[in-house]
Design a protein around this motif. Sequence first.
Motif, PDB file in Angstrom:
ATOM      1  N   LEU A  52       2.628 -22.528 -55.458  1.00  0.00           N
ATOM      2  CA  LEU A  52       2.273 -23.979 -54.807  1.00  0.00           C
ATOM      3  C   LEU A  52       1.993 -23.877 -53.299  1.00  0.00           C
ATOM      4  O   LEU A  52       2.909 -24.384 -52.747  1.00  0.00           O
ATOM      5  N   MET A  53       0.929 -23.667 -53.059  1.00  0.00           N
ATOM      6  CA  MET A  53       0.589 -23.499 -51.485  1.00  0.00           C
ATOM      7  C   MET A  53      -0.669 -24.356 -51.081  1.00  0.00           C
ATOM      8  O   MET A  53      -0.925 -24.547 -50.078  1.00  0.00           O
ATOM      9  N   ASP A  54      -1.718 -24.472 -52.318  1.00  0.00           N
ATOM     10  CA  ASP A  54      -3.050 -24.910 -51.939  1.00  0.00           C
ATOM     11  C   ASP A  54      -3.000 -26.238 -51.748  1.00  0.00           C
ATOM     12  O   ASP A  54      -2.350 -27.063 -52.071  1.00  0.00           O
ATOM     13  N   ALA A  55      -4.028 -26.912 -50.758  1.00  0.00           N
ATOM     14  CA  ALA A  55      -4.117 -28.262 -50.443  1.00  0.00           C
ATOM     15  C   ALA A  55      -5.228 -28.761 -51.491  1.00  0.00           C
ATOM     16  O   ALA A  55      -6.243 -29.087 -51.126  1.00  0.00           O
ATOM     17  N   THR A  67       7.199 -22.144 -49.850  1.00  0.00           N
ATOM     18  CA  THR A  67       6.698 -22.799 -50.795  1.00  0.00           C
ATOM     19  C   THR A  67       6.262 -24.274 -50.208  1.00  0.00           C
ATOM     20  O   THR A  67       6.827 -24.479 -49.165  1.00  0.00           O
ATOM     21  N   SER A  68       5.536 -25.127 -50.892  1.00  0.00           N
ATOM     22  CA  SER A  68       5.106 -26.401 -50.337  1.00  0.00           C
ATOM     23  C   SER A  68       5.438 -27.499 -51.155  1.00  0.00           C
ATOM     24  O   SER A  68       4.869 -27.817 -52.095  1.00  0.00           O
ATOM     25  N   PRO A  69       6.930 -28.185 -50.848  1.00  0.00           N
ATOM     26  CA  PRO A  69       7.365 -29.236 -51.761  1.00  0.00           C
ATOM     27  C   PRO A  69       6.601 -30.388 -51.406  1.00  0.00           C
ATOM     28  O   PRO A  69       6.422 -31.194 -52.335  1.00  0.00           O
ATOM     29  N   SER A  70       5.946 -30.655 -50.379  1.00  0.00           N
ATOM     30  CA  SER A  70       4.806 -31.564 -50.132  1.00  0.00           C
ATOM     31  C   SER A  70       3.345 -31.224 -49.742  1.00  0.00           C
ATOM     32  O   SER A  70       2.618 -30.830 -50.862  1.00  0.00           O
ATOM     33  N   ALA A  71       2.926 -31.007 -48.643  1.00  0.00           N
ATOM     34  CA  ALA A  71       1.406 -30.721 -48.522  1.00  0.00           C
ATOM     35  C   ALA A  71       1.454 -29.346 -48.490  1.00  0.00           C
ATOM     36  O   ALA A  71       2.030 -28.507 -48.048  1.00  0.00           O
ATOM     37  N   GLY A  72       0.214 -29.003 -48.875  1.00  0.00           N
ATOM     38  CA  GLY A  72      -0.374 -27.608 -49.140  1.00  0.00           C
ATOM     39  C   GLY A  72      -1.240 -27.214 -47.888  1.00  0.00           C
ATOM     40  O   GLY A  72      -1.441 -27.970 -46.967  1.00  0.00           O
ATOM     41  N   ALA A  73      -1.991 -26.086 -47.840  1.00  0.00           N
ATOM     42  CA  ALA A  73      -2.700 -25.638 -46.968  1.00  0.00           C
ATOM     43  C   ALA A  73      -3.826 -24.897 -47.366  1.00  0.00           C
ATOM     44  O   ALA A  73      -3.991 -24.264 -48.323  1.00  0.00           O
ATOM     45  N   SER A  74      -5.009 -25.053 -46.654  1.00  0.00           N
ATOM     46  CA  SER A  74      -6.391 -24.553 -46.932  1.00  0.00           C
ATOM     47  C   SER A  74      -7.190 -24.368 -45.491  1.00  0.00           C
ATOM     48  O   SER A  74      -6.811 -25.008 -44.421  1.00  0.00           O
ATOM     49  N   GLY A  75      -8.112 -23.788 -45.651  1.00  0.00           N
ATOM     50  CA  GLY A  75      -9.206 -23.640 -44.252  1.00  0.00           C
ATOM     51  C   GLY A  75      -8.297 -22.651 -43.222  1.00  0.00           C
ATOM     52  O   GLY A  75      -7.659 -21.794 -43.441  1.00  0.00           O
ATOM     53  N   ALA A  76      -8.592 -23.325 -42.076  1.00  0.00           N
ATOM     54  CA  ALA A  76      -7.714 -22.971 -40.854  1.00  0.00           C
ATOM     55  C   ALA A  76      -6.400 -23.204 -40.879  1.00  0.00           C
ATOM     56  O   ALA A  76      -5.711 -22.491 -40.362  1.00  0.00           O
ATOM     57  N   ALA A  77      -5.876 -24.065 -41.707  1.00  0.00           N
ATOM     58  CA  ALA A  77      -4.546 -24.419 -42.011  1.00  0.00           C
ATOM     59  C   ALA A  77      -3.838 -23.282 -42.716  1.00  0.00           C
ATOM     60  O   ALA A  77      -2.756 -22.685 -42.404  1.00  0.00           O
ATOM     61  N   ARG A  78      -4.792 -22.807 -43.725  1.00  0.00           N
ATOM     62  CA  ARG A  78      -4.058 -21.691 -44.434  1.00  0.00           C
ATOM     63  C   ARG A  78      -4.053 -20.407 -43.502  1.00  0.00           C
ATOM     64  O   ARG A  78      -3.238 -19.544 -43.796  1.00  0.00           O
ATOM     65  N   GLU A  79      -5.205 -20.296 -42.847  1.00  0.00           N
ATOM     66  CA  GLU A  79      -5.130 -19.102 -41.956  1.00  0.00           C
ATOM     67  C   GLU A  79      -3.685 -18.986 -40.891  1.00  0.00           C
ATOM     68  O   GLU A  79      -3.246 -17.877 -40.642  1.00  0.00           O
ATOM     69  N   ARG A  80      -3.431 -20.337 -40.339  1.00  0.00           N
ATOM     70  CA  ARG A  80      -2.164 -20.344 -39.578  1.00  0.00           C
ATOM     71  C   ARG A  80      -1.201 -19.962 -40.309  1.00  0.00           C
ATOM     72  O   ARG A  80      -0.195 -18.903 -40.180  1.00  0.00           O
ATOM     73  N   ILE A  81      -0.922 -20.290 -41.627  1.00  0.00           N
ATOM     74  CA  ILE A  81       0.185 -19.993 -42.785  1.00  0.00           C
ATOM     75  C   ILE A  81       0.240 -18.480 -42.995  1.00  0.00           C
ATOM     76  O   ILE A  81       1.252 -17.744 -42.579  1.00  0.00           O
ATOM     77  N   PHE A 108      -5.389 -25.722 -35.107  1.00  0.00           N
ATOM     78  CA  PHE A 108      -5.547 -24.268 -36.022  1.00  0.00           C
ATOM     79  C   PHE A 108      -7.343 -23.906 -35.914  1.00  0.00           C
ATOM     80  O   PHE A 108      -7.273 -22.579 -35.638  1.00  0.00           O
ATOM     81  N   GLU A 109      -7.835 -24.857 -35.774  1.00  0.00           N
ATOM     82  CA  GLU A 109      -9.336 -24.400 -35.771  1.00  0.00           C
ATOM     83  C   GLU A 109      -9.782 -23.740 -34.474  1.00  0.00           C
ATOM     84  O   GLU A 109     -10.805 -22.827 -34.436  1.00  0.00           O
ATOM     85  N   GLU A 110      -9.103 -24.031 -33.376  1.00  0.00           N
ATOM     86  CA  GLU A 110      -9.321 -23.362 -32.194  1.00  0.00           C
ATOM     87  C   GLU A 110      -8.461 -21.797 -32.201  1.00  0.00           C
ATOM     88  O   GLU A 110      -9.177 -20.794 -31.589  1.00  0.00           O
ATOM     89  N   ASP A 111      -7.239 -21.821 -32.660  1.00  0.00           N
ATOM     90  CA  ASP A 111      -6.697 -20.503 -32.517  1.00  0.00           C
ATOM     91  C   ASP A 111      -5.448 -20.502 -33.779  1.00  0.00           C
ATOM     92  O   ASP A 111      -4.332 -21.015 -33.252  1.00  0.00           O
ATOM     93  N   PRO A 112      -6.022 -20.160 -34.818  1.00  0.00           N
ATOM     94  CA  PRO A 112      -4.731 -20.179 -35.734  1.00  0.00           C
ATOM     95  C   PRO A 112      -3.654 -19.125 -35.459  1.00  0.00           C
ATOM     96  O   PRO A 112      -2.676 -19.127 -36.131  1.00  0.00           O
ATOM     97  N   ARG A 113      -3.784 -18.164 -34.236  1.00  0.00           N
ATOM     98  CA  ARG A 113      -2.628 -17.298 -34.133  1.00  0.00           C
ATOM     99  C   ARG A 113      -1.935 -17.904 -32.825  1.00  0.00           C
ATOM    100  O   ARG A 113      -1.429 -16.816 -32.164  1.00  0.00           O
TER     101      ARG A 113
END
Length: 340
Positions: free
Chosen positions: A54-57, A21-35, A178-183
């Motif tokens: 609750l995961m979205d930025a 869960t995301s108690p603070s910041a969420g994730a979207s785009g390349a960041a969500r790919e990483r998660i 993350f934009e370079e390599d989310p994996r």
Amino acid sequence: MIGQEIRYPAPLRPGDRIGVTSPSAGASGAARERIDFCIEQLRADGYDVVVGELMDAVGITSGPAQARADELTEMLCDPTIACVVPPWGGETAIDLVDLLDWEALAAAEPTWLVGYSDLSTVLLPITTRLGWATLHGDNLADTPYVVPDGLLGWREVAAGTGPHVQRDSGLFATWVRFEEDPRATAWREVGRGSWGLHGAASLDVTGRLIGGCVETLANLAGTPYGDVAAFGRTHAEERLIVYLEAGGDDAPTICRNLHGLRLAGWFEHARAILIGRTNAPDSAQLTQRDAVLDALGRLDLPIVFDLEIGHVPPHLPLVNGALARVVVDGQRREITQHLT
């Protein structure tokens, strides 16, 4: 609630359920790919991962404060969840500390809560108020990175009572974007270095660990959620080892924050202070090291600088509440944690 002895969550095992869960910041785009990749990796390693709503930025946080507090409370109180690990920190987790259901948490069995940066805002009061051990280490986004020699992964630390021995890795690294390599799974080395000791020729001390990110914890000092002075009194016989790291604020700001922690009694029962490596900026008149010495040098306590405990990877997991021995003597630089 202050005054309880340390309670440790059950050892983490493959097959256990991990809550995300995301108690603070969420994730979207390349960041969500990483998660998503990190969750995939945990599942491949045999863990049952449940992802919260609750995961979205959607803004500076992943949702309204009460909703974030409720989801975190629910996961921490769920007896089927062994561990909760957020994707990363953020900026304003302080908005939910008084919205957590502290009575429900006090009645529950301890659950591992893992993270650092803004998550320090939650980790510390869960330890000082409830007596739960919490794990300051990698966030979920960092979990797939290969652990360097000398260090342990957070899952290794959470898997048993120890002794967990970690040594200076000598590595200064950074993340792969993350934009370079989310994996990505390998830290990108940027330099070499080692722990440094100030205030003593050598060091061999034992105490209960407590600490986290300076910028977030300074806002808890003087509140019921950051009463480290009372925590120190509870553990006066064993004493404390206080660890701190600067995430990004300039040296004068860090200096002010550290003075605030000192005035709030955070170091009254300390045997030593550990300071993490940082890329936070100096000012023309003050370095980050001098900021620490200005605020804490007058305490006549040994200070160990440049540990892997913060915003410069790799990460050396520390358990808030654990009994730890820190040795810095010649070529020996190590910390041993007992989860008992």
